[in-house]
Design an enzyme around this catalytic site. Sequence first.
Site, short mmCIF file in Angstrom:
data_model
loop_
_atom_site.label_atom_id
_atom_site.label_comp_id
_atom_site.label_asym_id
_atom_site.label_seq_id
_atom_site.Cartn_x
_atom_site.Cartn_y
_atom_site.Cartn_z
CG HIS A 109 -94.92 -8.04 35.15
ND1 HIS A 109 -96.17 -7.51 34.88
CD2 HIS A 109 -94.60 -8.81 34.08
CE1 HIS A 109 -96.56 -7.95 33.69
NE2 HIS A 109 -95.63 -8.74 33.20
CG ASP A 149 -97.61 -5.24 37.01
OD1 ASP A 149 -96.43 -4.82 36.91
OD2 ASP A 149 -98.06 -6.18 36.33
CB SER A 175 -96.29 -8.17 30.15
OG SER A 175 -96.81 -9.38 30.60
N GLY A 176 -97.43 -5.14 29.77
CA GLY A 176 -97.06 -3.73 29.70
C GLY A 176 -97.74 -2.96 28.61
#
Length: 415
Positions: free
Chosen positions: A222, A269, A365-366
């Site tokens: 994402h 994801d 995120s990530g």
Amino acid sequence: MKLLEPWKLALIALGIVLFMALVIGLLVYFLLFDKEIYFYNAAFTFTNIPYGPDLEKQTSKQFRDLSTGIETLVTRTFRDSSLDKKYIRSHVVKMRPDGSNGPRVVAEVVLMFHFASRDNIAALSERVKSLLFRQVQTTMGYLATDPSTFTLSETKKENGEHMLNNCCGMRTSKLPAYTDRVTGGTSAQDGAWPWQASLQLRGSHRCGATLISNTWLVTAAHCFRGQRDPSQWTASFGTVIQPPKSLRYIHNIIIHEQYADNPSNHNNDIALVQLSSPVEFTSEIRKVCLPEASQVFPHNTSCFVTGWGALEDNGECVNNLQQAEVRIIKTDICNREEVYNGVITPGMVCAGYLEGKVDACQGDSGGPLVTADTRQMWYLVGIVSWGDECAKKNKPGVYTRVTYYRDWIATKTGI
């Protein structure tokens, strides 16, 4: 009897204080700072362990189990000796077949010691060798050894560091005695999380990522919504975004084929990022260990999440890397109606606390969710994916489960 004048007494007292401070300072220096790390290479041949391809991988169960046994025995050898205070650690860096005598296993081990400048290094080196040789001659537990093949030699510091830097999951700094919160976290020390990377879109931090080799990062799909052009992205390394320890351009971005570029869909994801040129592994830039697909991380396992994200919901990203301890939560608990009401799939893992307060947040995120094994090697459990706000009650962080996608990673990268 004539008493000394007050100013003379003050001078004498000051002199005594300064003298004591000098003595204490010298003691502290010689006890804490007058030390240098010495590295040794040792090789043990085991006659009752058949060599197999699984021993080529540092993350395989066979490699981990055998290495644990060897390191435990080596550590016990020095802990029970006069070298106890000088011994730091041992680490199995490689397994190879003994080609001259059939399918036997040779384990190559790096040992580290703290010696002071006043120490007789030659005598201590002989002591290290004799203690290990005596251990090999007597017993190594369930491991049968060939004493005639045992070798030990001192190696240059840069060679020892190079071997350790190329091992996965190694850290150079210890965790602080406390962690209160990435929302709810503390600033990380240099080298604490050397696999952490910042993915930057046109020079601005967008997401975290994790180094899994000298050319590959793994992150969340994402992160690239509407921005999949590799030429617009860079990756930086180190505990601060500005200035970074190292910077690389991006050569390729691989999004999972079944990821739907839809904010309401969190399945699959995961993405891989290929660097334009390899990074050089150092004490502050290293790769994490990727778990095998079959590896299990039980509920309540202590993990750490790291990132440069906001310290509160809708806050701003920070320049110093943050770290926070969280715990894995059972999927059936995370799927309760008051938590995430059944939307957690097998490719996801929840981590945090149902009471909230500690969590990943926007900008994390990530990034990695990691845990250490008994050898203090750090494994990538999850990838920061999604959650309902940050550190909210009954809304723990949700991560992409790395073991679920382990085969996919191998197919794309060969790792």
